[in-house]
Design an enzyme around this catalytic site. Structure first.
Site, short mmCIF file in Angstrom:
data_model
loop_
_atom_site.label_atom_id
_atom_site.label_comp_id
_atom_site.label_asym_id
_atom_site.label_seq_id
_atom_site.Cartn_x
_atom_site.Cartn_y
_atom_site.Cartn_z
N HIS A 36 -4.40 3.04 8.57
CA HIS A 36 -4.80 4.27 9.27
C HIS A 36 -4.16 4.33 10.67
O HIS A 36 -4.74 4.86 11.61
CB HIS A 36 -6.33 4.40 9.36
CG HIS A 36 -6.94 4.73 8.02
ND1 HIS A 36 -6.99 6.02 7.54
CD2 HIS A 36 -7.47 3.95 7.06
CE1 HIS A 36 -7.56 6.01 6.33
NE2 HIS A 36 -7.85 4.76 6.01
N THR A 37 -3.00 3.75 10.77
CA THR A 37 -2.24 3.83 12.03
C THR A 37 -1.07 4.81 11.91
O THR A 37 -0.59 5.31 12.92
CB THR A 37 -1.67 2.44 12.40
OG1 THR A 37 -1.07 1.90 11.22
CG2 THR A 37 -2.74 1.50 12.90
N SER A 69 3.83 13.65 -19.28
CA SER A 69 3.62 12.30 -18.78
C SER A 69 2.98 11.43 -19.84
O SER A 69 2.19 11.91 -20.66
CB SER A 69 2.70 12.35 -17.55
OG SER A 69 2.19 11.07 -17.27
N ALA A 124 -6.01 3.68 -7.12
CA ALA A 124 -6.21 2.29 -6.67
C ALA A 124 -5.72 2.10 -5.25
O ALA A 124 -5.78 1.00 -4.70
CB ALA A 124 -5.50 1.34 -7.61
N LEU A 126 -2.61 2.33 -4.35
CA LEU A 126 -1.29 1.68 -4.38
C LEU A 126 -0.18 2.73 -4.44
O LEU A 126 0.93 2.46 -4.90
CB LEU A 126 -1.22 0.72 -5.58
CG LEU A 126 -2.28 -0.40 -5.58
CD1 LEU A 126 -2.16 -1.24 -6.85
CD2 LEU A 126 -2.17 -1.29 -4.35
N SER A 127 -0.51 3.93 -4.02
CA SER A 127 0.48 5.01 -3.85
C SER A 127 1.10 5.51 -5.14
O SER A 127 2.32 5.75 -5.20
CB SER A 127 1.60 4.60 -2.88
OG SER A 127 1.08 4.51 -1.61
N ASP A 174 3.44 5.75 3.00
CA ASP A 174 3.58 5.53 1.56
C ASP A 174 4.96 5.97 1.07
O ASP A 174 5.65 5.23 0.35
CB ASP A 174 2.50 6.30 0.78
CG ASP A 174 1.10 5.90 1.21
OD1 ASP A 174 0.98 4.89 1.92
OD2 ASP A 174 0.15 6.60 0.83
C1 GLA Z 1 -3.04 6.56 2.60
C2 GLA Z 1 -2.06 7.53 3.28
C3 GLA Z 1 -1.16 6.77 4.26
C4 GLA Z 1 -1.96 5.92 5.22
C5 GLA Z 1 -3.00 5.07 4.47
C6 GLA Z 1 -3.94 4.36 5.40
O1 GLA Z 1 -2.35 5.67 1.79
O2 GLA Z 1 -1.28 8.20 2.31
O3 GLA Z 1 -0.34 7.71 4.94
O4 GLA Z 1 -2.56 6.71 6.20
O5 GLA Z 1 -3.78 5.86 3.58
O6 GLA Z 1 -3.26 3.43 6.18
#
Ligand code: GLA
Length: 391
Positions: A36-37, A69, A124, A126-127, A174
Site C-alpha cells: 500500500h505504498t 477462457s 488470491a 497474486l495479480s 502489479d
Molecule cells: C493491489 C494493487 C497494487 C498495490 C497493492 C497493495 O495489489 O493493485 O497497486 O496497491 O494492492 O500494495
C-alpha cells in the site's frame, strides 16, 4: 506440454483454418515488502512468479473480437464498434479495458480470436488481473505492430485501464512487476520517479513460500479505494504545513515531527503505516545488499504488524496464517502480500523446514478458521513475453 493442450482447446473453440495463433504469457506477482505504498508514491519490492496467464491470439477477417477462457465459462463475441463497453461483473472487462485504452490512443484493432488460460489462483492477491491486462496489452501491441509502445507504455495503460474501466484506484506495482519481471530477481521500484533496480535474490538456503488463506474475498475493491481516499486525506492535513502531493514524499523522521497535524487518529494510523513501510523497504534493500536475510525476515514481520494494526487490511484469516507460520522453527519472516482483506501471505522459510511448514501451518490454520490453506513455492520468473518455441 502445456501449450499443446492450449492449442487444442483454441482450435476446438475457433476452428482450425490455415493461420496459427500466436502464444503469449504474462506472470502473476508476489510483493515481498512495500504494501500500500505504490499509490502513495513510495517504494515496493515485488517479483514475478512462475504462475501466470497464457493467451493465444489469431487475427480474423470478422469485425469482431472473440474472447474465451479456460478458467471461466462466460464467453463474449464483441463487435469492434462495442469493444469498449463494459459487461456487468465479467472477467472480460479486463481485456475490454485494454481495448478501450488502445481505442483512446487511436490504435485501431482488427478482429481477433483470443483464448486465455491461467494458473494463478483467482482472488488470491497474486495479480491475476494485472496478468490478464498485461498479456492482452503486450499481445495486441505485437499483433498490430505498435512498436511505438514501450513496456512502460503498456504498464501505464494497463494501470489506467484498471483505474478507469474496472474502477479500482490501484497503483502501478502489479502491472510493473508483471511487465518487468526478471528471473531470480526482485524489483525495487520508486513509484514516484519510476526508477527501478533488479535485485538478485540470493537466499542462501531459504525459499519464499506463498500461503493462500482461501478466504472468499468480498468488498476488497471498495475497501481498497477507501484506503486510497484516507491517504489523500492525510496528505491534505499535512499540506497545511508542508507542500506535498503524496505521503511518500516525507520521511519517517519528518512524519513523527508533524503527525499531530492529522487530528483524526484513524487517518494518522494510515499515514503511519505508509511512511514506516516505505522506510522498511529502504531498510530491506540495505539488508539484501549485505546478504542479511534474517534481518530482512524481521522487516517482513514488522510490515505485517503495521498492515494489521495501522492499515487494518489483514483480518482473522491472514493474521492466523502469519501467526501459525511464525511458530515454525525455520521461518524468519511472514506477512500478508497484495491488497489484503484475504488472499495470500508470503513466508521466508528455510528449505529444510518447508514440509514442516506446510503440515503444521496447514493444520493450525484449519483448526482455527475451518479453511484449508494452499501452499505454493515462489519461483521468481521473467515478465510478459511471447512464447515461440512451443511446437
Ligand atoms: C493491489 C494493487 C497494487 C498495490 C497493492 C497493495 O495489489 O493493485 O497497486 O496497491 O494492492 O500494495
Amino acid at each position: 506440454m502445456i501449450s499443446d493442450d492450449l492449442f487444442t482447446r483454441f482450435y476446438a473453440i475457433y476452428g482450425k483454418p490455415e493461420n496459427q495463433p500466436r502464444l503469449f504469457f504474462a506472470p502473476g506477482r508476489v510483493n515481498l515488502i512495500g504494501e500500500h505504498t505504490d499509490y502513495n508514491g513510495g517504494y515496493v519490492l515485488p517479483c514475478a512468479l512462475q504462475y501466470g496467464t497464457y493467451l493465444l491470439i489469431r487475427q480474423s477477417s470478422e469485425e469482431m473480437i472473440k474472447l474465451a477462457s479456460a478458467n471461466f465459462e462466460f464467453r463474449a463475441d464483441i463487435r469492434l464498434a462495442d469493444i469498449s463497453r463494459k459487461i456487468d461483473s465479467q472477467w472480460v472487462n479486463y481485456p475490454l479495458g485494454i481495448f478501450d485504452q488502445f481505442r483512446q490512443m487511436n490504435l485501431n484493432l482488427p478482429g481477433f480470436e483470443i483464448f486465455y488460460s491461467g494458473d494463478i489462483p483467482n482472488s488470491a492477491g497474486l495479480s491475476s488481473s494485472a496478468s490478464i491486462e498485461m498479456v492482452t496489452a503486450y499481445a495486441l501491441s505485437v499483433m498490430i505492430n505498435a512498436i511505438q509502445l514501450s513496456m512502460w507504455d503498456l504498464i501505464k495503460l494497463s494501470q489506467r485501464s484498471e483505474n478507469q474501466f474496472v474502477g479500482v484506484q490501484c497503483g502501478i506495482m502489479d502491472q510493473f512487476a508483471v511487465g518487468m519481471g526478471a528471473k531470480d530477481h526482485a524489483l525495487f521500484l520508486n513509484c514516484q520517479t519510476l526508477d527501478y533496480n533488479r535485485v538478485p535474490m540470493i537466499l542462501n538456503g531459504f525459499k519464499f513460500i506463498i500461503a493462500n488463506t482461501n478466504k472468499p474475498r468480498d468488498l476488497t475493491d471498495s475497501k481498497y479505494n477507501e484506503r486510497v481516499a484516507e491517504c489523500q486525506l492525510a496528505v491534505s492535513c499535512l499540506s497545511q504545513i508542508i507542500s506535498i502531493s503524496k505521503l511518500g514524499e516525507i520521511s519517517y523522521v519528518q512524519f513523527y515531527k508533524m503527525q499531530d497535524e492529522i487530528s483524526d487518529p484513524l487517518i494518522r494510523k494510515r499515514a503511519r503505516h505508509v511512511i514506516s513501510e516505505n522506510q522498511r523497504v529502504l531498510n530491506s534493500m540495505a539488508c539484501l545488499n549485505r546478504g542479511d536475510i534474517s534481518q530482512f525476515g524481521a522487516l517482513m514481520n514488522a510490515s505485517h504488524e503495521s498492515l494489521r494494526d495501522n492499515y487494518e487490511v489483514t483480518g482473522f484469516e491472514l493474521d492466523t496464517l502469519v501467526e501459525e507460520a511464525q511458530k515454525i522453527n525455520g521461518v524468519i519472516g511472514a506477512r500478508m502480500t497484495g491488497a489484503g482483506f484475504g488472499g495470500c501471505t508470503v513466508n521466508l522459510v528455510r528449505e529444510s523446514a518447508i514440509e514442516d511448514f506446510k503440515s503444521h501451518v496447514g493444520a493450525g490454520y484449519h483448526a482455527k478458521t475451518g479453511l484449508k490453506a494452499d501452499f505454493y513455492l515462489a519461483e521468481i520468473s521473467d515478465g510478459v513475453k511471447e512464447i515461440t518455441n512451443h511446437s
